[in-house]
Design an enzyme around this catalytic site. Structure first.
Site, PDB file in Angstrom:
ATOM      1  N   HIS A  45      -1.296  -5.795   1.749  1.00  0.00           N
ATOM      2  CA  HIS A  45      -2.343  -6.437   1.568  1.00  0.00           C
ATOM      3  C   HIS A  45      -2.328  -7.721   1.257  1.00  0.00           C
ATOM      4  CE1 HIS A  45      -6.118  -3.546   2.522  1.00  0.00           C
ATOM      5  NE2 HIS A  45      -5.909  -4.444   3.065  1.00  0.00           N
ATOM      6  N   GLU A 103       0.212  -1.284  -0.026  1.00  0.00           N
ATOM      7  CA  GLU A 103      -0.431  -0.013  -0.014  1.00  0.00           C
ATOM      8  C   GLU A 103       0.802   1.247  -0.023  1.00  0.00           C
ATOM      9  OE1 GLU A 103      -2.881  -0.218  -0.533  1.00  0.00           O
ATOM     10  OE2 GLU A 103      -3.488  -2.382  -0.408  1.00  0.00           O
ATOM     11  N   CYS A 114      -8.256  -1.734   7.714  1.00  0.00           N
ATOM     12  CA  CYS A 114      -6.916  -2.547   7.129  1.00  0.00           C
ATOM     13  C   CYS A 114      -6.267  -0.400   7.169  1.00  0.00           C
ATOM     14  CB  CYS A 114      -6.692  -2.821   5.869  1.00  0.00           C
ATOM     15  SG  CYS A 114      -6.911  -4.506   6.326  1.00  0.00           S
TER      16      CYS A 114
HETATM   17  N1  PCA Z   1      -8.915  -6.575   5.965  1.00  0.00           N
HETATM   18  C1  PCA Z   1      -9.572  -6.209   6.904  1.00  0.00           C
HETATM   19  C2  PCA Z   1      -9.529  -5.272   8.086  1.00  0.00           C
HETATM   20  C3  PCA Z   1      -8.741  -6.731   8.791  1.00  0.00           C
HETATM   21  C4  PCA Z   1      -8.039  -7.747   7.625  1.00  0.00           C
HETATM   22  O1  PCA Z   1      -7.361  -8.488   7.750  1.00  0.00           O
HETATM   23  C5  PCA Z   1      -9.077  -4.891   5.334  1.00  0.00           C
HETATM   24  O2  PCA Z   1      -8.503  -4.432   4.415  1.00  0.00           O
HETATM   25  O3  PCA Z   1      -9.610  -3.692   5.860  1.00  0.00           O
END
Ligand code: PCA
Length: 201
Positions: free
Chosen positions: A165, A78, A141
């Site tokens: 992610h 990200e 996240c």
């Molecule tokens: N993914 C979510 C919140 C917790 C996670 O593992 C997200 O992408 O916001």
């Protein structure tokens, strides 16, 4: 050198969260850096508070937070977090904020200060699908990355921080059609590479 790596607990009806499954399997040392692992709840604000208190306790040089991005095929590094919570589902404590700023005194957005392009190159070199992502969404996240960078610019100016992610694991998509997944082994190798590249920077 200390590297704090976090993953989330399961949410949204899933039994596992690939992010913490992978974080748990990281070695305790990468090169000369000590790897400290932390599970964070998928809960607005509580996640940031738990991360912040761990950072106060251990004073890490680098913080890499990770989370599940169901539906994405690639590891996504990200670039940015935005100052908004806009949830489509409840978090693990029933909160569902709509269009709410995270911190009233924060910037509209913060950039990750990890070497994101070098991380992508490094992960690609070991043959794992990876890309830069320009949105971490508007759920927990993005919220955690925003909180991390807010506190880095306030209280931990020398710390490098960012967010990665990861896709679903194959066992999570058994009943989901046309949904990408990635093996736990590859996710672990990708995170290990991200740590290695960040240490060298
Ligand atoms: N993914 C979510 C919140 C917790 C996670 O593992 C997200 O992408 O916001």
């Amino acid at each position: 050198m200390k590297v704090l790596v976090t993953g989330f607990d399961p949410f949204g009806g899933e039994k596992i969260n690939p992010s913490f499954e992978a974080v748990k399997r990281l070695p305790d040392k990468i090169q000369n850096a000590e790897i400290i692992k932390l599970e964070v709840p998928t809960v607005f604000y509580k996640s940031i508070e738990i991360l912040r208190s761990k950072m106060c306790e251990i004073q890490p040089d680098i913080v890499i937070c990770t989370g599940q991005a169901g539906g994405r095929s690639h590891i996504s590094v990200e670039r940015v977090a935005i100052n908004i919570d806009d949830a489509k589902i409840e978090d693990n404590e029933g909160n569902k904020p709509i269009d709410k700023p995270i911190f009233f005194d924060g910037e509209n957005a913060y950039f990750s200060n990890l070497p994101i392009k070098k991380i992508v190159e490094g992960i690609k070199e070991i043959g794992i699908p990876v890309e830069i992502s320009n949105s971490a969404g508007t759920f927990v996240c993005n919220h955690l990355l925003y909180g991390l960078m807010y506190y880095i610019q306030k209280d931990f100016k020398k710390t490098l921080g960012g967010f990665i992610h990861v896709p679903y694991l194959p066992e999570q998509v058994l009943e989901k059609r046309n949904t990408p997944s990635m093996s736990l082994d590859n996710i672990v190798r990708a995170l290990e590479k991200a740590v290695e590249v960040s240490i060298i920077k």
